[in-house]
Scaffold this motif. Sequence first.
Motif, PDB file in Angstrom:
ATOM      1  N   LEU A  78      63.417  20.197  55.383  1.00 39.94           N
ATOM      2  CA  LEU A  78      63.555  21.655  55.275  1.00 39.94           C
ATOM      3  C   LEU A  78      62.188  22.320  55.231  1.00 39.94           C
ATOM      4  O   LEU A  78      61.950  23.341  55.875  1.00 39.94           O
ATOM      5  N   GLU A  79      61.275  21.723  54.472  1.00 39.40           N
ATOM      6  CA  GLU A  79      59.941  22.304  54.324  1.00 39.40           C
ATOM      7  C   GLU A  79      59.231  22.374  55.681  1.00 39.40           C
ATOM      8  O   GLU A  79      58.619  23.394  56.030  1.00 39.40           O
ATOM      9  N   ASN A  82      60.893  25.013  57.819  1.00 39.03           N
ATOM     10  CA  ASN A  82      60.601  26.359  57.336  1.00 39.03           C
ATOM     11  C   ASN A  82      59.175  26.781  57.663  1.00 39.03           C
ATOM     12  O   ASN A  82      58.910  27.950  57.913  1.00 39.03           O
ATOM     13  N   ARG A  86      57.748  30.124  60.675  1.00 37.75           N
ATOM     14  CA  ARG A  86      56.715  31.160  60.673  1.00 37.75           C
ATOM     15  C   ARG A  86      55.442  30.526  61.228  1.00 37.75           C
ATOM     16  O   ARG A  86      54.557  30.139  60.474  1.00 37.75           O
ATOM     17  N   TYR A  93      49.994  37.889  52.204  1.00 37.51           N
ATOM     18  CA  TYR A  93      51.403  37.649  51.909  1.00 37.51           C
ATOM     19  C   TYR A  93      51.581  37.679  50.402  1.00 37.51           C
ATOM     20  O   TYR A  93      51.030  36.853  49.689  1.00 37.51           O
ATOM     21  N   LYS A  94      52.343  38.681  49.912  1.00 37.66           N
ATOM     22  CA  LYS A  94      52.466  38.855  48.474  1.00 37.66           C
ATOM     23  C   LYS A  94      53.787  38.271  47.997  1.00 37.66           C
ATOM     24  O   LYS A  94      54.730  38.996  47.679  1.00 37.66           O
ATOM     25  N   ALA A  97      55.523  39.301  44.697  1.00 38.91           N
ATOM     26  CA  ALA A  97      56.115  40.637  44.550  1.00 38.91           C
ATOM     27  C   ALA A  97      57.627  40.590  44.582  1.00 38.91           C
ATOM     28  O   ALA A  97      58.282  41.493  44.074  1.00 38.91           O
ATOM     29  N   ASN A  98      58.200  39.563  45.191  1.00 36.48           N
ATOM     30  CA  ASN A  98      59.636  39.595  45.368  1.00 36.48           C
ATOM     31  C   ASN A  98      60.366  38.283  45.048  1.00 36.48           C
ATOM     32  O   ASN A  98      61.581  38.206  45.200  1.00 36.48           O
ATOM     33  N   ALA A  99      59.636  37.260  44.635  1.00 39.92           N
ATOM     34  CA  ALA A  99      60.326  36.011  44.295  1.00 39.92           C
ATOM     35  C   ALA A  99      59.510  35.236  43.259  1.00 39.92           C
ATOM     36  O   ALA A  99      58.285  35.209  43.324  1.00 39.92           O
ATOM     37  N   SER A 103      60.719  29.405  42.511  1.00 44.28           N
ATOM     38  CA  SER A 103      61.575  29.357  43.696  1.00 44.28           C
ATOM     39  C   SER A 103      60.758  29.135  44.960  1.00 44.28           C
ATOM     40  O   SER A 103      61.256  28.619  45.943  1.00 44.28           O
ATOM     41  N   ARG A 104      59.482  29.523  44.930  1.00 43.92           N
ATOM     42  CA  ARG A 104      58.666  29.412  46.139  1.00 43.92           C
ATOM     43  C   ARG A 104      57.944  28.070  46.229  1.00 43.92           C
ATOM     44  O   ARG A 104      57.334  27.758  47.239  1.00 43.92           O
ATOM     45  N   HIS A 174      64.743  26.796  38.958  1.00 45.49           N
ATOM     46  CA  HIS A 174      65.277  27.412  40.168  1.00 45.49           C
ATOM     47  C   HIS A 174      66.475  26.631  40.708  1.00 45.49           C
ATOM     48  O   HIS A 174      67.503  27.211  41.050  1.00 45.49           O
ATOM     49  N   SER A 178      70.426  27.765  41.652  1.00 47.17           N
ATOM     50  CA  SER A 178      70.373  27.954  43.105  1.00 47.17           C
ATOM     51  C   SER A 178      71.467  27.162  43.819  1.00 47.17           C
ATOM     52  O   SER A 178      72.034  27.619  44.817  1.00 47.17           O
ATOM     53  N   SER A 179      71.783  25.974  43.287  1.00 46.92           N
ATOM     54  CA  SER A 179      72.784  25.166  43.981  1.00 46.92           C
ATOM     55  C   SER A 179      74.168  25.820  43.909  1.00 46.92           C
ATOM     56  O   SER A 179      74.988  25.624  44.805  1.00 46.92           O
TER      57      SER A 179
ATOM     58  N   GLY B  72      51.079  42.784  52.469  1.00 49.72           N
ATOM     59  CA  GLY B  72      51.803  41.556  52.152  1.00 49.72           C
ATOM     60  C   GLY B  72      53.267  41.719  51.842  1.00 49.72           C
ATOM     61  O   GLY B  72      53.927  40.760  51.435  1.00 49.72           O
ATOM     62  N   SER B 105      58.645  33.051  63.830  1.00 47.99           N
ATOM     63  CA  SER B 105      58.621  32.479  65.178  1.00 47.99           C
ATOM     64  C   SER B 105      59.722  33.099  66.038  1.00 47.99           C
ATOM     65  O   SER B 105      59.579  33.215  67.249  1.00 47.99           O
ATOM     66  N   LYS B 171      59.813  33.415  52.538  1.00 44.98           N
ATOM     67  CA  LYS B 171      58.762  32.424  52.790  1.00 44.98           C
ATOM     68  C   LYS B 171      59.191  31.450  53.874  1.00 44.98           C
ATOM     69  O   LYS B 171      58.364  30.783  54.481  1.00 44.98           O
ATOM     70  N   ASN B 217      67.130  30.260  48.694  1.00 45.05           N
ATOM     71  CA  ASN B 217      67.574  31.119  47.587  1.00 45.05           C
ATOM     72  C   ASN B 217      66.439  31.678  46.738  1.00 45.05           C
ATOM     73  O   ASN B 217      66.581  31.796  45.521  1.00 45.05           O
ATOM     74  N   VAL B 223      65.318  41.666  47.393  1.00 48.72           N
ATOM     75  CA  VAL B 223      64.365  42.570  46.742  1.00 48.72           C
ATOM     76  C   VAL B 223      63.750  43.520  47.773  1.00 48.72           C
ATOM     77  O   VAL B 223      63.562  44.707  47.518  1.00 48.72           O
TER      78      VAL B 223
END
Lengths: 222, 248
Positions: A78-79, A82, A86, A93-94, A97-99, A103-104, A174, A178-179, B72, B105, B171, B217, B223
Amino acid sequence: MSGLIKSSIVRKVVMALSGLFLVFFLAQHFTINITSVIDPETFNTWSHFMGYNPLVQYLLQPILIAGVIIHFVMGFVLEIQNNKARGIKYMKYKGSANAPWVSRNMIISGAVILAFIGLHMYDFWVHEMAYKYIEGNPEDPTRYYAETVEKFEPIWRTVIYIISFALLALHLLHGFSSSFQTMGVNNKYTPAIKTFTKAFAIVIPLGFAFIAIYHHLNPITH
Amino acid sequence: MNLNLKIWRQKDATSKGQMVDYPLKGVEEDMSFLEMLDVLNEQLINKGEEPIEFDHDCREGICGTCSMQINGQPHGPDRLVTVCQLHMRSFADGDTIVIEPFRASAFPVIKDLIVDRVAFDRIQQAGGFVSVNTSGNTLDANAIPIGKDIADTAFNSATCIGCGACVAACKNASAMLFTSAKVSQFALLPQGQVEATERVQNMVRQMDLEGFGNCTNTGACEVECPKGISLENIARMNREYLSATVKG
Ligand code: HEM
Ligand code: SF4
Ligand code: FES
């Protein structure tokens, strides 16, 4: 089947189910380990049962090993995917600010846990396999407590274990709730699931760390 | 106020592109972010330079085209707004503002800040509709009574404007929030249930084919979503998908 594994949702579900299975295992593992602090006799009895019961040895143990492998291999797959999604990264990249951080950075906490599992298997499982199957020693239901306490004599091992438990806590903070989201559970129970996740993710790793510290501070005097 | 803008410039889809500094003076705090860029572009045109290309249409937060990454974050620092609704009072005199195109992408850059979001259209075309017999005896949708709570939830899902902020924030560049909103708006209603099984399977398959990432998740999407689409939509889509898979 190959069609299924191509689906991002199926991959997520594999991650969630194997993760939840590991959570159950963790709870069971903790229950046995905590007896080593309360009553060495009980710890010996249970450890012996786990080590020699055929159902545990030939069914549950292989399932557990498969579960761990499926979980971390899928995690790395997955990593990689993912990252590819991108191709060109942001200059700025902030993410905070949102997570939340936990989780990241599941892959970081996961990788540390994987390294820990390596050490942990070497410490206990390899030793156990050698004792039973290579050296062919007879059954001895009284040896487990002393063997365990001895492991925590060196400070370096105790410290590595504690750091790993801290990262396990982050992973679970997380991962556990999350599951449920992955399995499609997001309803009036979700706040309760999140609260339980916080409690579990803190209490269980803290408990494991306590056990390690306790045995480090209370060595068996010969 | 005076600003120091750092903006991504890229001649076309195949060029490399780079960040370029643009100092900008005399910005009013009542300007929208797009108006601020208009002012800069006028100056560039007067100087004989190429203006900065960015997408925009309605300028009132409903079309979802004005997408860009600001310091960002998709659509900038404010919550529940698109860039056209973001105002310069959210920034301070002397600020450096980094402006980039959405990065995924599946969203290739066409020019400067404009990205190609046709991948979203293809996901929609894969199943985001209800087949209706248009032979002349079409049933009025209002003939079927629907509970207010369900109608409201479906409506909330339908407010997704396809802006792509969810992908840009994530992300993993995952498109789960968008796709789940589009699945939900039909799955919740009786009209949508007839084709529910194929819809979710086809839309998820298309989403994966486009090369979006896998959801983990993190919740960054909900957000940053200007329309407040929630993670409940993703959970609903996962349920729909799992039951469709079991049904075969
Ligand atoms: C062996 C090393 C491990 C690695 C490399 C690893 C890696 C990962 C990764 C990358 C994710 C995906 C992130 C996400 O979906 O949110 C994940 C999720 C998860 N992990 Fe692990 N992990 C490991 C061990 C563990 C252990 C020991 C447990 C439990 C005791 C665990 C429980 C979970 C759970 C519950 C999830 C959430 C699944 C979901 O979001 O649906 N993991 N792990
Ligand atoms: S879900 Fe929200 S962020 Fe994503 S495309 Fe729709 S409106 Fe934009
Ligand atoms: S220009 Fe239409 S939403 Fe911003």
